[in-house]
Scaffold this active site. Structure first.
Site, mmCIF file in Angstrom:
data_model
loop_
_atom_site.group_PDB
_atom_site.id
_atom_site.type_symbol
_atom_site.label_atom_id
_atom_site.label_comp_id
_atom_site.label_asym_id
_atom_site.label_seq_id
_atom_site.Cartn_x
_atom_site.Cartn_y
_atom_site.Cartn_z
ATOM 1 N N SER A 13 0.826 -1.213 0.000
ATOM 2 C CA SER A 13 0.000 0.000 0.000
ATOM 3 C C SER A 13 0.856 1.256 0.000
ATOM 4 C CB SER A 13 -0.938 -0.007 1.206
ATOM 5 O OG SER A 13 -0.186 0.167 2.399
ATOM 6 N N GLY A 14 1.908 1.243 -0.829
ATOM 7 C CA GLY A 14 2.614 2.487 -1.118
ATOM 8 C C GLY A 14 1.861 3.172 -2.256
ATOM 9 N N TYR A 49 7.663 8.614 2.853
ATOM 10 C CA TYR A 49 8.808 9.445 3.256
ATOM 11 C C TYR A 49 9.422 10.226 2.084
ATOM 12 C CZ TYR A 49 7.980 6.740 7.362
ATOM 13 O OH TYR A 49 7.335 6.181 8.440
ATOM 14 N N ALA A 50 8.818 10.076 0.895
ATOM 15 C CA ALA A 50 9.380 10.782 -0.275
ATOM 16 C C ALA A 50 9.321 12.282 -0.030
ATOM 17 C CB ALA A 50 8.615 10.396 -1.529
ATOM 18 N N GLN A 51 10.443 12.940 -0.303
ATOM 19 C CA GLN A 51 10.521 14.368 0.022
ATOM 20 C C GLN A 51 10.514 15.234 -1.223
ATOM 21 O OE1 GLN A 51 14.056 15.020 2.367
ATOM 22 N NE2 GLN A 51 13.235 13.989 4.160
ATOM 23 N N GLY A 53 10.058 15.132 -4.536
ATOM 24 C CA GLY A 53 8.879 15.342 -5.368
ATOM 25 C C GLY A 53 8.712 14.316 -6.461
ATOM 26 N N GLU A 120 16.252 19.070 -9.246
ATOM 27 C CA GLU A 120 17.136 18.170 -8.496
ATOM 28 C C GLU A 120 18.290 17.774 -9.397
ATOM 29 O OE1 GLU A 120 14.799 15.752 -5.173
ATOM 30 O OE2 GLU A 120 13.842 15.532 -7.098
ATOM 31 N N HIS A 237 21.933 7.188 -1.596
ATOM 32 C CA HIS A 237 21.688 8.639 -1.637
ATOM 33 C C HIS A 237 22.873 9.317 -0.962
ATOM 34 C CE1 HIS A 237 19.731 12.516 -1.222
ATOM 35 N NE2 HIS A 237 18.701 12.064 -1.917
ATOM 36 N N ARG A 284 23.374 11.325 -9.005
ATOM 37 C CA ARG A 284 23.430 10.879 -7.614
ATOM 38 C C ARG A 284 24.617 9.954 -7.328
ATOM 39 N NH1 ARG A 284 17.633 9.311 -5.403
ATOM 40 N NH2 ARG A 284 17.338 11.551 -5.523
ATOM 41 N N HIS A 345 19.258 3.688 -0.623
ATOM 42 C CA HIS A 345 18.062 4.516 -0.806
ATOM 43 C C HIS A 345 17.038 3.905 -1.757
ATOM 44 C CE1 HIS A 345 15.802 8.252 -1.033
ATOM 45 N NE2 HIS A 345 15.927 8.277 -2.351
ATOM 46 N N GLU A 369 8.634 0.231 -7.137
ATOM 47 C CA GLU A 369 10.067 -0.022 -6.929
ATOM 48 C C GLU A 369 10.438 -1.501 -7.046
ATOM 49 O OE1 GLU A 369 11.731 2.242 -3.708
ATOM 50 O OE2 GLU A 369 13.597 1.086 -3.726
ATOM 51 N N ARG A 380 19.120 5.871 -10.983
ATOM 52 C CA ARG A 380 17.844 6.571 -11.143
ATOM 53 C C ARG A 380 18.000 8.080 -11.035
ATOM 54 N NH1 ARG A 380 13.746 8.305 -7.383
ATOM 55 N NH2 ARG A 380 15.030 7.457 -5.729
ATOM 56 N N SER A 385 10.962 8.046 -9.562
ATOM 57 C CA SER A 385 10.355 6.831 -9.020
ATOM 58 C C SER A 385 8.857 6.996 -8.793
ATOM 59 C CB SER A 385 11.032 6.441 -7.710
ATOM 60 O OG SER A 385 10.325 5.389 -7.129
HETATM 61 P P1 FAD Z 1 6.472 1.441 -1.154
HETATM 62 O O1 FAD Z 1 6.011 2.824 -1.037
HETATM 63 O O2 FAD Z 1 7.734 1.091 -0.481
HETATM 64 O O3 FAD Z 1 5.326 0.498 -0.591
HETATM 65 C C1 FAD Z 1 5.528 -0.874 -0.410
HETATM 66 C C2 FAD Z 1 4.337 -1.462 0.316
HETATM 67 O O4 FAD Z 1 4.406 -2.879 0.290
HETATM 68 C C3 FAD Z 1 4.245 -1.095 1.774
HETATM 69 O O5 FAD Z 1 2.893 -0.831 2.086
HETATM 70 C C4 FAD Z 1 4.710 -2.348 2.509
HETATM 71 O O6 FAD Z 1 4.171 -2.468 3.794
HETATM 72 C C5 FAD Z 1 4.156 -3.401 1.576
HETATM 73 N N1 FAD Z 1 4.809 -4.710 1.640
HETATM 74 C C6 FAD Z 1 6.119 -5.002 1.450
HETATM 75 N N2 FAD Z 1 6.314 -6.329 1.556
HETATM 76 C C7 FAD Z 1 5.118 -6.892 1.801
HETATM 77 C C8 FAD Z 1 4.676 -8.212 2.019
HETATM 78 N N3 FAD Z 1 5.506 -9.254 2.036
HETATM 79 N N4 FAD Z 1 3.361 -8.423 2.252
HETATM 80 C C9 FAD Z 1 2.484 -7.384 2.294
HETATM 81 N N5 FAD Z 1 2.850 -6.107 2.091
HETATM 82 C C10 FAD Z 1 4.152 -5.865 1.851
HETATM 83 N N6 FAD Z 1 11.132 8.968 -5.103
HETATM 84 C C11 FAD Z 1 10.733 10.004 -5.855
HETATM 85 O O7 FAD Z 1 10.358 9.839 -7.022
HETATM 86 N N7 FAD Z 1 10.743 11.267 -5.324
HETATM 87 C C12 FAD Z 1 11.144 11.522 -4.058
HETATM 88 O O8 FAD Z 1 11.116 12.662 -3.611
HETATM 89 C C13 FAD Z 1 11.585 10.437 -3.264
HETATM 90 N N8 FAD Z 1 12.031 10.637 -2.001
HETATM 91 C C14 FAD Z 1 12.313 9.563 -1.221
HETATM 92 C C15 FAD Z 1 12.661 9.766 0.112
HETATM 93 C C16 FAD Z 1 12.880 8.684 0.940
HETATM 94 C C17 FAD Z 1 13.251 8.903 2.373
HETATM 95 C C18 FAD Z 1 12.773 7.364 0.424
HETATM 96 C C19 FAD Z 1 12.998 6.173 1.310
HETATM 97 C C20 FAD Z 1 12.462 7.161 -0.916
HETATM 98 C C21 FAD Z 1 12.235 8.246 -1.745
HETATM 99 N N9 FAD Z 1 11.899 8.073 -3.081
HETATM 100 C C22 FAD Z 1 11.524 9.149 -3.836
HETATM 101 C C23 FAD Z 1 11.704 6.742 -3.630
HETATM 102 C C24 FAD Z 1 10.199 6.440 -3.623
HETATM 103 O O9 FAD Z 1 9.630 6.947 -2.451
HETATM 104 C C25 FAD Z 1 9.925 4.955 -3.697
HETATM 105 O O10 FAD Z 1 10.669 4.373 -4.718
HETATM 106 C C26 FAD Z 1 8.456 4.734 -3.984
HETATM 107 O O11 FAD Z 1 7.674 5.435 -3.074
HETATM 108 C C27 FAD Z 1 8.134 3.260 -3.953
HETATM 109 O O12 FAD Z 1 6.742 3.111 -3.958
HETATM 110 P P2 FAD Z 1 6.088 1.685 -4.011
HETATM 111 O O13 FAD Z 1 4.618 1.900 -3.973
HETATM 112 O O14 FAD Z 1 6.671 0.912 -5.108
HETATM 113 O O15 FAD Z 1 6.584 0.974 -2.660
HETATM 114 C C1 SIN Z 2 15.271 13.410 -2.511
HETATM 115 O O1 SIN Z 2 14.364 14.179 -2.173
HETATM 116 O O2 SIN Z 2 16.470 13.686 -2.508
HETATM 117 C C2 SIN Z 2 14.900 12.055 -2.942
HETATM 118 C C3 SIN Z 2 14.387 12.130 -4.301
HETATM 119 C C4 SIN Z 2 14.385 10.790 -4.912
HETATM 120 O O3 SIN Z 2 14.839 9.817 -4.313
HETATM 121 O O4 SIN Z 2 13.913 10.711 -6.051
#
Ligand code: FAD
Ligand code: SIN
Length: 536
Positions: A13-14, A49-51, A53, A120, A237, A284, A345, A369, A380, A385
């Site tokens: 649920s990301g 936690y994405a900051q 954008g 960025e 990162h 990066r 990261h 991801e 990346r 992302s």
């Molecule tokens: P996630 O958001 O990680 O969600 C994964 C989900 O899967 C979660 O709900 C988790 O609980 C669930 N899950 C995992 N394993 C299981 C399992 N076995 N069973 C059930 N559920 C499970 N990217 C950008 O483009 N811009 C940004 O500004 C940026 N800033 C970032 C800052 C930080 C601090 C971080 C950590 C990352 C950042 N990124 C950014 C990267 C970006 O946030 C992620 O790549 C992206 O949000 C991934 O989304 P997702 O939905 O694929 O996975």
């Molecule tokens: C950041 O805000 O520096 C993270 C951005 C990203 O991971 O894409």
């Protein structure tokens, strides 16, 4: 054991999982309904936690173009990005941003109500939308969570882990899930299982990722026989807040450098000009290695980010979360140097998919991801992302619209034998000290499969990981979530170390000190379970 069936199951649920649930519910006929499962609370994820954008190449932004975004992404990707993927994702950004606005996402706007764009590293123009200043992920996620929670056609299971995929004869027919609160298993049958499980930052000692980023989806798909791609490409990162004792590190967004902050040593001497003419806005991987090198040469645990050149009112407005977090540690970012160091990261590799989210296994899809679409290549580009999450969720929904989602009727011996493993309640298991096993693995990955690698370090990692796995007693069912996560971390770490040893060149985030040059002949790497007997 309980049995259920759904037309579609989304695991995670990301932002990818939430948006996919909403788009599939809107567009696809679902005779058996839709299930969204997450191992944490709804919305707890990396996305939150994405900051910095989300990239948005808006049609009415005259300063930007799809061609320019493609060019920046491909340059950063160090020769491994796939043109058609980059083009597709870039071209669809205008549509998904408009759709997110309809779902209630509020991106920051200026006094004339125009969307604000930031810059960025390695972006040639300002093209990144943000929300809540530096709380982009949280703001998008809250809006999507609201919509998902209000939608009575989307069933939600929280605190529930996917632990094994039900695959036989090259087709995914369902998934075994485990409710960690009550310790119960359930078998879910479905013709469409979508992995949206995010990344794996927790494989490393220092990471910006929250505790749940343990590579589960990658291990599930690999164990089921899916093709994995570019597993050696882990992004570090350059600027995570380096406070003593804090290994899960808070991110200091690249956007702070985008607004003008400089990297320097403890005496304020700037160093990026030694490494790249783009200085703080180099890709990066380059900035990460520069910081790492400075730390090694000066025998320090961090370098510093100096944001005092940015107007203090602007800093407070643009970066409220970062300002507060630093102030909690006694650092006033308008005046003080911010101690920063690299941390794991993002994962560029993962389950190989096409643009419909299809993996090499029928009925198994991956988005966000966990997937490797070929967008990011070897490195990346910042803020690509979140864009990939939403565009790929959208296109997977479009694809599911075009096929018939019939729950599989034939449950064969292979599937039955998987289910049997979890039905047996007689097994007594002693608790393991997972925390110390996890630390051991995270140290191995940080020290030997980290920012700089070579043959010796990677062989050492393979050896140590092999021993760790051999000593881990759970070959079938585990006792609890922590054990499942650790087992997944082991599987994925071995894959990364193995692929890193195999790639005898340096490219993007994969830097081999014994092969410092790029070999133009090297292309994507693939790994599939059946053909691999690695780390033995
Ligand atoms: P996630 O958001 O990680 O969600 C994964 C989900 O899967 C979660 O709900 C988790 O609980 C669930 N899950 C995992 N394993 C299981 C399992 N076995 N069973 C059930 N559920 C499970 N990217 C950008 O483009 N811009 C940004 O500004 C940026 N800033 C970032 C800052 C930080 C601090 C971080 C950590 C990352 C950042 N990124 C950014 C990267 C970006 O946030 C992620 O790549 C992206 O949000 C991934 O989304 P997702 O939905 O694929 O996975
Ligand atoms: C950041 O805000 O520096 C993270 C951005 C990203 O991971 O894409």
């Amino acid at each position: 054991m309980k049995y259920s069936k759904y037309s579609t199951v989304i695991i995670g649920s990301g932002i990818a999982g939430l948006y996919a649930a909403l788009k599939i519910e809107q567009q696809v006929k679902l005779p058996d309904g839709i299930l969204l499962i997450t191992k944490s609370r709804l919305g707890e994820s990396n996305s939150r936690y994405a900051q910095g954008g989300m990239v948005a190449v808006m049609k009415d932004n005259k300063t930007d173009s799809v061609a320019s975004h493609i060019s920046d992404t491909i340059k950063a990707g160090a020769g491994l990005s796939e043109f058609n993927t980059v083009k597709f994702i870039s071209e669809n950004s205008d549509a998904v941003v408009k759709d997110l606005l309809k779902f209630g996402v509020e991106f920051d706007r200026d006094e004339n109500n125009n969307l604000c764009f930031t810059r960025e590293a390695a972006h040639s123009v300002r093209r990144i939308l943000h929300s809540g200043g530096d709380a982009t992920g949280k703001m998008i996620e809250q809006a999507l969570c609201r919509k998902v929670s209000e939608n009575e056609n989307i069933e939600i299971y929280e605190q529930t882990d996917a632990v094994e995929l039900l695959v036989s004869s090259g087709e995914c027919k369902g998934v075994i899930i485990f409710n960690n609160d009550i310790g119960e298993y359930e078998t879910i049958y479905s013709p469409a299982i979508i992995l949206a499980t995010g990344g794996l930052g927790q494989l490393y000692k220092y990471t910006t990722n929250p505790v749940g980023a343990t590579g589960d989806g990658i291990a599930l798909a690999y164990n089921a026989g899916a093709v994995m791609q570019d597993m050696e490409f882990v992004q570090f990162h350059p600027t995570a807040l380096a406070i003593d004792g804090d290994e899960n590190r808070f991110l200091i967004s690249e956007a702070v450098r985008g607004e003008g902050a400089k990297l320097c040593d403890a005496d304020g001497v700037e160093f990026m000009c030694k490494y790249d003419e783009r200085k703080e806005l180099a890709p990066r991987d380059i900035v990460t290695r520069a910081n790492y090198n400075e730390m090694q040469e000066n025998h320090t645990d961090c370098v510093y980010l100096n944001a005092s050149c940015i107007d203090s009112k602007k800093l407070a407005k643009r970066f409220p979360t970062i300002s507060k977090k630093c102030l909690d540690h006694g650092i006033d970012i308008a005046k003080d140097y911010i101690p920063v160091a690299p941390a794991s990261h993002y994962f560029m590799g993962g389950v190989r998919t096409n643009l419909k989210g299809e993996t090499s296994i029928n009925g198994l899809y991956a988005i966000g991801e966990v997937a490797s679409t070929g967008l990011h290549g070897g490195n990346r580009l910042a803020s690509n992302s979140l864009l990939e999450c939403v565009v790929c969720a959208y296109s997977a929904a479009e694809y599911l619209k075009s096929i018939e989602l019939k729950t599989p009727k034939q449950i064969d011996e292979e599937i039955k034998s998987i289910i049997d493993k979890y039905s047996n309640e007689d097994i007594i298991m002693e608790e393991l000290d997972i925390q110390s096993l996890k630390s051991e693995l995270q140290n191995i990955m940080w020290n030997y499969v980290g920012i700089l690698r070579d043959k010796k370090s990677l062989e050492q990692a393979n050896e140590l990981l092999y021993r760790l796995k051999a000593d881990f007693p759970r070959t079938e069912k585990c006792l609890n979530r922590e054990e499942y996560e650790f087992r997944n971390m082991l599987t994925v770490s071995q894959l990364i170390a193995h692929c890193a040893l195999d790639r005898k060149e340096s490219r993007g985030a994969h830097f081999r000190t014994d092969y410092p040059n790029t070999n133009e002949e090297c292309i994507h790497s693939y790994i599939v379970k059946e053909v691999e007997e690695y780390a033995k």
